[in-house]
Design a protein around this motif. Structure first.
Motif, PDB file in Angstrom:
ATOM      1  N   LEU A  75      78.468 101.825  79.362  1.00  9.56           N
ATOM      2  CA  LEU A  75      77.286 102.361  80.027  1.00  9.56           C
ATOM      3  C   LEU A  75      77.334 103.891  80.084  1.00  9.56           C
ATOM      4  O   LEU A  75      76.298 104.555  79.967  1.00  9.56           O
ATOM      5  CB  LEU A  75      77.178 101.754  81.425  1.00  9.56           C
ATOM      6  N   ASP A  76      78.533 104.453  80.220  1.00  5.13           N
ATOM      7  CA  ASP A  76      78.660 105.913  80.194  1.00  5.13           C
ATOM      8  C   ASP A  76      78.230 106.445  78.832  1.00  5.13           C
ATOM      9  O   ASP A  76      77.554 107.469  78.733  1.00  5.13           O
ATOM     10  CB  ASP A  76      80.113 106.334  80.466  1.00  5.13           C
ATOM     11  N   ILE A  77      78.628 105.732  77.784  1.00  4.49           N
ATOM     12  CA  ILE A  77      78.270 106.156  76.428  1.00  4.49           C
ATOM     13  C   ILE A  77      76.756 106.040  76.212  1.00  4.49           C
ATOM     14  O   ILE A  77      76.130 106.917  75.626  1.00  4.49           O
ATOM     15  CB  ILE A  77      79.018 105.316  75.376  1.00  4.49           C
ATOM     16  N   ILE A  78      76.165 104.933  76.683  1.00  6.87           N
ATOM     17  CA  ILE A  78      74.725 104.728  76.491  1.00  6.87           C
ATOM     18  C   ILE A  78      73.920 105.777  77.257  1.00  6.87           C
ATOM     19  O   ILE A  78      72.923 106.278  76.771  1.00  6.87           O
ATOM     20  CB  ILE A  78      74.304 103.316  76.961  1.00  6.87           C
ATOM     21  N   LEU A  79      74.362 106.106  78.474  1.00  6.39           N
ATOM     22  CA  LEU A  79      73.627 107.047  79.320  1.00  6.39           C
ATOM     23  C   LEU A  79      74.090 108.485  79.156  1.00  6.39           C
ATOM     24  O   LEU A  79      73.481 109.399  79.681  1.00  6.39           O
ATOM     25  CB  LEU A  79      73.754 106.641  80.796  1.00  6.39           C
ATOM     26  N   GLY A  80      75.195 108.670  78.434  1.00 12.60           N
ATOM     27  CA  GLY A  80      75.804 109.995  78.317  1.00 12.60           C
ATOM     28  C   GLY A  80      74.866 111.098  77.858  1.00 12.60           C
ATOM     29  O   GLY A  80      75.024 112.246  78.242  1.00 12.60           O
ATOM     30  N   ALA A  93      75.280 111.828  93.122  1.00 10.10           N
ATOM     31  CA  ALA A  93      76.204 110.993  92.346  1.00 10.10           C
ATOM     32  C   ALA A  93      76.010 111.227  90.852  1.00 10.10           C
ATOM     33  O   ALA A  93      76.987 111.336  90.095  1.00 10.10           O
ATOM     34  CB  ALA A  93      76.015 109.517  92.688  1.00 10.10           C
ATOM     35  N   THR A  94      74.751 111.313  90.435  1.00  9.46           N
ATOM     36  CA  THR A  94      74.441 111.560  89.017  1.00  9.46           C
ATOM     37  C   THR A  94      74.981 112.920  88.589  1.00  9.46           C
ATOM     38  O   THR A  94      75.575 113.062  87.520  1.00  9.46           O
ATOM     39  CB  THR A  94      72.923 111.499  88.765  1.00  9.46           C
ATOM     40  N   PHE A 137      80.787 104.859  85.073  1.00 11.24           N
ATOM     41  CA  PHE A 137      80.282 103.481  85.121  1.00 11.24           C
ATOM     42  C   PHE A 137      81.406 102.526  84.738  1.00 11.24           C
ATOM     43  O   PHE A 137      81.517 101.426  85.252  1.00 11.24           O
ATOM     44  CB  PHE A 137      79.118 103.286  84.148  1.00 11.24           C
ATOM     45  N   GLY A 138      82.246 102.975  83.806  1.00  5.37           N
ATOM     46  CA  GLY A 138      83.334 102.130  83.326  1.00  5.37           C
ATOM     47  C   GLY A 138      84.529 102.118  84.248  1.00  5.37           C
ATOM     48  O   GLY A 138      85.552 101.500  83.948  1.00  5.37           O
ATOM     49  N   GLY A 139      84.456 102.793  85.386  1.00  8.29           N
ATOM     50  CA  GLY A 139      85.573 102.853  86.332  1.00  8.29           C
ATOM     51  C   GLY A 139      86.323 104.157  86.180  1.00  8.29           C
ATOM     52  O   GLY A 139      85.732 105.236  86.224  1.00  8.29           O
ATOM     53  N   GLU A 140      87.650 104.043  85.953  1.00  5.15           N
ATOM     54  CA  GLU A 140      88.485 105.236  85.807  1.00  5.15           C
ATOM     55  C   GLU A 140      88.186 105.958  84.497  1.00  5.15           C
ATOM     56  O   GLU A 140      88.312 107.173  84.393  1.00  5.15           O
ATOM     57  CB  GLU A 140      89.968 104.845  85.835  1.00  5.15           C
ATOM     58  N   ILE A 155      69.416 104.499  88.940  1.00  2.00           N
ATOM     59  CA  ILE A 155      70.696 104.837  88.314  1.00  2.00           C
ATOM     60  C   ILE A 155      71.595 105.520  89.328  1.00  2.00           C
ATOM     61  O   ILE A 155      72.793 105.253  89.406  1.00  2.00           O
ATOM     62  CB  ILE A 155      70.496 105.747  87.074  1.00  2.00           C
ATOM     63  N   GLU A 156      71.012 106.409  90.122  1.00  6.31           N
ATOM     64  CA  GLU A 156      71.758 107.127  91.159  1.00  6.31           C
ATOM     65  C   GLU A 156      72.401 106.134  92.125  1.00  6.31           C
ATOM     66  O   GLU A 156      73.580 106.275  92.489  1.00  6.31           O
ATOM     67  CB  GLU A 156      70.805 108.072  91.911  1.00  6.31           C
ATOM     68  N   GLU A 157      71.632 105.112  92.489  1.00  6.12           N
ATOM     69  CA  GLU A 157      72.128 104.084  93.400  1.00  6.12           C
ATOM     70  C   GLU A 157      73.325 103.351  92.790  1.00  6.12           C
ATOM     71  O   GLU A 157      74.328 103.103  93.466  1.00  6.12           O
ATOM     72  CB  GLU A 157      71.010 103.093  93.663  1.00  6.12           C
ATOM     73  N   GLU A 158      73.234 103.033  91.502  1.00  8.02           N
ATOM     74  CA  GLU A 158      74.332 102.341  90.821  1.00  8.02           C
ATOM     75  C   GLU A 158      75.571 103.227  90.748  1.00  8.02           C
ATOM     76  O   GLU A 158      76.692 102.768  90.970  1.00  8.02           O
ATOM     77  CB  GLU A 158      73.921 101.919  89.412  1.00  8.02           C
ATOM     78  N   LEU A 159      75.359 104.504  90.425  1.00 11.59           N
ATOM     79  CA  LEU A 159      76.482 105.438  90.314  1.00 11.59           C
ATOM     80  C   LEU A 159      77.163 105.653  91.649  1.00 11.59           C
ATOM     81  O   LEU A 159      78.375 105.884  91.705  1.00 11.59           O
ATOM     82  CB  LEU A 159      76.006 106.783  89.750  1.00 11.59           C
ATOM     83  N   GLY A 160      76.370 105.583  92.705  1.00 13.17           N
ATOM     84  CA  GLY A 160      76.925 105.753  94.042  1.00 13.17           C
ATOM     85  C   GLY A 160      77.994 104.716  94.367  1.00 13.17           C
ATOM     86  O   GLY A 160      78.868 104.943  95.200  1.00 13.17           O
ATOM     87  N   LYS A 161      77.920 103.564  93.676  1.00 16.62           N
ATOM     88  CA  LYS A 161      78.894 102.490  93.924  1.00 16.62           C
ATOM     89  C   LYS A 161      80.154 102.644  93.067  1.00 16.62           C
ATOM     90  O   LYS A 161      81.120 101.890  93.217  1.00 16.62           O
ATOM     91  CB  LYS A 161      78.275 101.114  93.598  1.00 16.62           C
ATOM     92  N   LYS A 162      80.129 103.576  92.102  1.00  9.12           N
ATOM     93  CA  LYS A 162      81.235 103.689  91.145  1.00  9.12           C
ATOM     94  C   LYS A 162      82.204 104.795  91.550  1.00  9.12           C
ATOM     95  O   LYS A 162      81.853 105.707  92.293  1.00  9.12           O
ATOM     96  CB  LYS A 162      80.702 103.987  89.743  1.00  9.12           C
ATOM     97  N   GLN A 163      83.419 104.713  90.980  1.00  5.79           N
ATOM     98  CA  GLN A 163      84.436 105.714  91.289  1.00  5.79           C
ATOM     99  C   GLN A 163      84.216 106.980  90.480  1.00  5.79           C
ATOM    100  O   GLN A 163      83.801 108.004  90.986  1.00  5.79           O
ATOM    101  CB  GLN A 163      85.824 105.140  90.982  1.00  5.79           C
TER     102      GLN A 163
END
Lengths: 225, 230
Positions: free
Chosen positions: B155-160, B185-186, B147-150, B136-144
């Motif tokens: 995914l933010d809601i599911i993992l929130g 990142a997390t 997860f949903g962008g701005e 998950i950390e790796e995925e978040l590292g790619k985001k701004q």
């Protein structure tokens, strides 16, 4: 437009067969790649599914997707002909609910009931029967869970339609019978005789032999525990 | 959209699954009536509305009943089109669904098992959870931002739940899952999520949660597998 569609699967896996069934329903041409899941997983499989290292993996123009029901939903959204989900959001939600129920509750319960040791079998069978009972009433007089045609829930329940009957034959333990679950039993006959499904099932004798060997292996392990 | 829509949500104050649905409804600006259920003393209403699983959350929209947080979320997204939760592109949607399933099976179940078990079983569950979080950390590292962008997405809601429940479970379970140094990142995402105007006032009180989970983890011991009984 030359599209590249590939499925990495295993001949006996209901999960990769779900993906193939969805593609056949939609009339999408694809290349199938058999993976040796018990022996040697290919470098390509490990590259495309580094998280789980499992089949099925779906590749569309180089983009990989894993998890059979995630793949099936992607196929539904990408190729619009012969829909496997209803249009109405509520009906769609119902289909997703039942597909999840089959995948997360029914399949594990049925598998356990098939192969668990003698002393645990009664309890496992009871849980499995509860699942089948629930599905029996969910069918609610319809020919398929999807109505007149095979839909998401039917695809998710492929294990129950075909694999389960062979497991029963191999183990001698009947969970799904015409007496106990007439509607579901009839559904499983309809499902496997459906032309698009028939072409996407693993060969009967080969799968039966596999389950007989599996059952014998499990019995040995259970006896020595 | 109907002039008078009836939206009800059956929930339990500390359920992370219910919280997801509330977040989705709030992001969409949908007014709803919340009905608290005592899951240890289930009402006839709950049994009628969700006879198959007998669990919360259950959403009732103009008499139509839907259960299972993942299923409800997609229904909410398809029914109220403003502030979309899932991406538009089918491939991005598939990725979001993939990670949602992954996190549910490996992080949520893992962390819960770690909380409720002891000794070797606990260590094993903890290790599996941390390994899952690394992905998950790796995925978040790619985001701004999210997860949903701005803005917050599916995914933010599911993992929130991670943002608010993991710290409590860490304390109740005397364990560490998210070391801020190993999960930069997390950690940044958690802080952003908790501060979000639509999220921060929805969180169940920490002290009350701590008492609840401390007790619950003792009661359950290591008997929880598969479906989470929160």
């Amino acid at each position: 437009m030359a599209e590249e569609v590939k499925v990495f699967g295993a001949w006996g896996s209901p999960f990769s067969r779900r993906v193939e069934l969805a593609l056949k329903i939609k009339g999408v041409k694809y290349e199938y790649i058999e993976e040796d899941v018990y022996g040697n997983k290919s470098p390509l499989l490990l590259k495309y599914n580094p998280v789980h290292k499992k089949i099925p993996v779906f590749l569309h123009n180089g983009k990989p997707i894993a998890e059979s029901l995630v793949i099936v939903e992607y196929i539904e959204e990408t190729w619009k002909g012969n829909p496997i989900l209803p249009e109405d959001p509520y009906e769609k939600a119902m289909a997703r609910f039942w597909a999840k129920f089959v995948d997360e509750k029914c399949l594990p319960a049925l598998w356990t009931a098939g192969f668990s040791p003698e002393n645990e079998r009664a309890k496992a069978a009871e849980e499995a029967c509860e699942c089948l009972k629930t599905l029996e009433s969910a069918l609610n007089g319809k020919r398929f869970f999807g109505g007149d045609t095979v839909g998401l829930v039917d695809i998710a329940a492929n294990f129950i339609g075909y694999w389960l009957r062979l497991i029963q034959e191999a183990t001698g333990h009947d969970l799904l019978s015409a007496e106990k679950f007439p509607a579901l039993f009839k559904w499983s006959d309809e499902f496997v005789s459906c032309s698009v499904v028939k072409d996407s099932l693993p060969p009967r004798d080969k799968l039966l032999a596999f389950f007989k060997a599996r059952f014998a292996g499990a019995a040995q392990t259970n006896a020595s525990n | 959209m109907a002039a008078t829509e009836e939206v009800k949500l059956l929930g339990f104050w500390v359920s992370p699954f219910v919280l997801r649905v509330e977040w989705a409804l709030k992001i969409k600006g949908v007014k709803y009536e919340y009905i608290e259920e005592d899951i240890f003393n289930k009402s006839t209403l709950l049994m009628e509305l969700n006879p198959v699983l007998k669990k919360v959350p259950v959403l009732v929209h103009d008499g139509k009943v839907i259960a299972e947080s993942f299923v409800i979320l997609e229904y909410v997204d398809e029914t109220w089109k403003q502030n979309p939760l899932l991406p538009q592109d089918p491939y991005q949607r598939a990725l979001a669904r993939f990670w949602a399933k992954f996190a549910e099976e490996k992080v949520l179940e893992g962390a819960w098992n770690a909380l409720c078990s002891q000794g070797e079983e606990k260590q094993k569950a903890l290790q599996q959870t941390i390994e899952a979080m690394e992905k998950i950390e790796e995925e978040l590292g790619k985001k701004q931002h999210f997860f949903g962008g701005e803005s917050i997405g599916y995914l933010d809601i599911i993992l929130g739940w991670i943002s608010h429940y993991i710290p409590v479970w860490e304390e109740a379970g005397s364990m560490q899952i998210i070391d801020p140094i190993k999960f930069p990142a997390t950690t940044a995402w958690i802080n952003r999520f908790l501060k979000h105007p639509l999220i921060k006032d929805t969180l169940p009180p920490r002290e009350k949660m701590l008492v609840y989970f401390h007790q619950r983890s003792k009661e359950l011991g290591s008997t929880s597998h598969g479906w989470i009984r929160v």
